[in-house]
Design an enzyme around this catalytic site. Structure first.
Site, mmCIF file in Angstrom:
data_model
loop_
_atom_site.group_PDB
_atom_site.id
_atom_site.type_symbol
_atom_site.label_atom_id
_atom_site.label_comp_id
_atom_site.label_asym_id
_atom_site.label_seq_id
_atom_site.Cartn_x
_atom_site.Cartn_y
_atom_site.Cartn_z
ATOM 1 N N ALA A 253 0.836 -1.205 0.000
ATOM 2 C CA ALA A 253 0.000 0.000 0.000
ATOM 3 C C ALA A 253 0.867 1.249 0.000
ATOM 4 O O ALA A 253 1.951 1.254 0.608
ATOM 5 C CB ALA A 253 -0.933 -0.008 1.210
ATOM 6 N N GLY A 256 1.416 2.101 -5.781
ATOM 7 C CA GLY A 256 2.034 2.586 -7.013
ATOM 8 C C GLY A 256 3.077 1.632 -7.564
ATOM 9 O O GLY A 256 3.116 1.348 -8.769
ATOM 10 N N LYS A 257 3.936 1.117 -6.690
ATOM 11 C CA LYS A 257 4.982 0.191 -7.148
ATOM 12 C C LYS A 257 4.374 -1.137 -7.600
ATOM 13 O O LYS A 257 4.832 -1.742 -8.574
ATOM 14 C CB LYS A 257 6.006 -0.030 -6.041
ATOM 15 N N ASP A 275 -0.356 -6.191 2.305
ATOM 16 C CA ASP A 275 -0.107 -5.136 3.277
ATOM 17 C C ASP A 275 -0.771 -5.533 4.584
ATOM 18 O O ASP A 275 -1.825 -6.193 4.583
ATOM 19 C CB ASP A 275 -0.643 -3.784 2.805
ATOM 20 N N ASP A 323 9.434 -2.971 0.455
ATOM 21 C CA ASP A 323 9.407 -1.512 0.617
ATOM 22 C C ASP A 323 8.819 -1.231 1.994
ATOM 23 O O ASP A 323 7.619 -0.987 2.133
ATOM 24 C CB ASP A 323 8.563 -0.891 -0.498
ATOM 25 N N CYS A 374 11.690 4.879 2.083
ATOM 26 C CA CYS A 374 11.655 6.285 1.688
ATOM 27 C C CYS A 374 12.334 7.116 2.778
ATOM 28 O O CYS A 374 11.988 8.256 3.030
ATOM 29 C CB CYS A 374 10.241 6.778 1.400
#
Length: 422
Positions: A253, A256-257, A275, A323, A374
Site C-alpha cells: 500500500a 504505485g509500485k 499489506d 518496501d 523512503c
C-alpha cells in the site's frame, strides 16, 4: 472572491490548529480544491521553526493554539509567500480570525503589522540563525544528517525539503518511454504544460503543473499512467521486473509500485500485493481496477508473519520487493508534518521491524530481494542490510548493489538495495 479567500484562510487556520492538537495529517483536514488553504497550511508547517523564531520576537507568552495557528498562517504569508500582497495577507487573515473566533483580534492584527514593519530585520535575523531554525528541521535530525552526509549536503537536503514538490506522472510500465512521450505531447496539445523529465534511474517521467485535475488527464481512465515521485523508480529499477515473473510486493500500500510491477511482468506474470493494514489496500484496489491489471492478487497479510508462505505459490518466487515502513525522512518535502514527528527512538524501533521483515521474507528464498525505504537515515538503510547479511539464517544472499538517493528539487529521497540468492 473575498469570502472565498477568507474561507480558504479559515480552513488553513483550523487545519493548523487541529494538527497542533492531534497530529492528524493536514491533507486529511482540508477539502480537495482548497488550493490556497493547502498552500498556507503546508507552507506554515514546512517553515514552523522559522515562524516560531519570528513570532517569539512579538509575543510574551503563547496566546493559545487557535490564535497561534492564525499568527503562523499570517506570518507565513508575510515572510515566505511570493504572490500575496502584505495588505491582503493581514486583512484577510484578520477577517478569517474573526469568522472562526480565533481572537484576540487586536493582538493578531498588531503582531502581523509589526512583522511587515520589521520584515527586513526579520529576514536578516533568519539568515543568521542556525540551520535547524532557518530551514525548519528538528535540531537532532540536522546534526544526524551532518554526521552522515556532511554540512553542505545537509543544507541541500533541508532546502529541498522546503521546496514545493512537483507532480509527476509515470507511464505504466515505467520503462515505456514511448508512452511517456506520447502522453506528454497529447497533454501539451490540450494546453497542459507538461514536460519530460528524466528520473534518477534514467527513464522518462512527465512533470505537470500544480492544480491540474489528474483524473481529467487523457490516459487516466484507461490506466496509462500513475502519479508517483521519480524516487519510487529507484527500487523498481533495482527490482527490474521481467515479463512472466512471479513477484511479491510485501508492503504494497498504497500500491504505485505494485501497479508498475504488474504492468512490467505482463499477463503471463503474477504479482502478489500484500499489506498488514486492510484499509490501506483500498487505494491499491482502486488503482488495479482503473488500470485493468488482472494479474495482481491483493490481500491483507503481515510481512513479519510465519504464515506468509501459505498465501503464496509453492514454486520459487522470482523476486520480492520489501518496501518497508520507515520514518519517511526522505519525503519531508512531500510530507512536511513527518519531520516534526521524527524521533530517534522510533527510528531505532523501525530499524528492528525492518530487519524482522527482511529476515522473514528471505526465508521464502526468492531469487532476488529489493529492500527499500523512503528514508535516508543509514540506521534504516545500509545498517539494516548489513545486520541481515551478518546474521546466519540458513539462506545466503549477497549484496549486489545499494544506493541512497538524497532529496533534491526534482525528487524525493529514497534507498534501495538489491540482494541476490547465492
Amino acid at each position: 472572491m473575498k469570502k472565498n479567500l477568507n474561507n480558504e484562510r479559515s480552513a488553513a487556520i483550523n487545519a493548523l490548529a487541529k494538527w497542533r492538537r492531534s497530529g492528524i495529517f493536514p491533507d486529511r483536514l482540508l477539502a480537495s480544491g482548497n488550493s490556497m488553504a493547502m498552500e498556507i497550511t503546508y507552507g506554515a508547517i514546512r517553515n514552523l521553526s522559522a515562524l516560531d523564531f519570528v513570532l517569539a520576537k512579538f509575543l510574551r507568552k503563547s496566546p493559545g493554539v487557535l490564535p497561534y495557528a492564525t499568527l503562523c498562517a499570517g506570518a507565513w504569508q508575510l515572510i515566505f509567500a511570493k504572490n500575496i500582497p502584505a495588505y491582503a495577507a493581514i486583512s484577510e487573515t484578520v477577517n478569517a480570525a474573526k469568522e472562526i473566533g480565533a481572537g484576540p483580534i487586536g493582538l493578531i492584527n498588531a503582531v502581523l503589522r509589526n512583522i511587515v514593519r520589521n520584515r527586513e530585520a526579520i529576514l536578516n535575523d533568519l539568515n543568521g540563525a542556525p540551520t535547524a531554525i532557518r530551514l525548519s528541521h528538528p535540531e537532532e535530525i540536522v546534526k544526524r544528517w551532518e554526521r552522515a552526509f556532511g554540512v553542505d549536503k545537509t543544507l541541500s537536503i533541508c532546502e529541498a525539503d522546503n521546496a514545493i514538490p512537483s507532480t509527476t506522472a509515470i507511464p505504466l510500465p515505467f520503462t515505456d518511454g514511448a508512452r511517456a512521450l506520447s502522453l506528454c505531447e497529447e497533454w501539451n496539445a490540450a494546453s497542459i504544460s507538461a514536460r519530460i523529465v528524466d528520473s534518477p534511474c534514467g527513464t522518462e517521467t512527465i512533470e505537470i503543473p500544480h492544480g491540474i485535475a489528474i483524473e481529467r488527464l487523457p490516459g487516466y481512465e484507461d490506466g496509462q499512467f500513475i502519479i508517483q515521485d521519480p524516487a519510487t523508480l529507484l527500487s523498481l529499477s533495482f527490482l527490474s521486473p521481467r515479463n512472466g515473473e512471479t513477484i511479491l510486493d510485501a508492503c504494497a500500500a498504497p500500491g504505485g509500485k505494485a501497479m508498475q510491477i504488474a504492468a512490467s511482468v505482463g499477463a503471463n506474470g503474477k504479482v502478489f500485493a500484500f499489506d498488514a493494514v486492510e484499509e490501506r489496500l483500498n487505494r491499491l484496489r482502486e488503482n488495479a481496477l482503473r488500470t485493468g491489471l488482472s494479474n495482481i492478487e491483493i490481500r491483507q497479510a503481515d510481512a513479519t508473519s510465519s504464515t506468509l508462505a501459505g498465501l503464496l505459490p509453492s514454486s520459487q518466487l522470482d523476486a520480492i520487493l520489501a518496501d518497508v515502513p520507515c520514518s519517511n525522512s526522505g519525503v519531508f518535502r512531500r510530507r512536511p508534518d513527518a519531520r516534526w514527528r521524527w524521533d530517534a527512538k522510533e527510528t531505532a524501533r523501525l530499524a528492528e521491524l525492518q530487519l524482522a521483515i527482511l529476515s522473514n521474507l528471505a526465508a521464502l528464498k526468492p531469487k532476488r530481494i529489493v529492500y527499500s525505504t523512503c528514508s535516508i537515515d543509514p540506521e534504516e538503510d545500509d545498517s539494516v542490510v548489513e545486520k541481515f547479511l551478518a546474521t546466519p539464517t540458513g539462506v545466503c544472499y549477497r549484496l549486489e548493489k545499494s544506493t541512497t538517493l538524497l532529496p533534491s528539487m526534482s525528487s524525493d529521497g529514497a534507498y534501495a538495495a538489491l540482494l541476490v540468492l547465492e
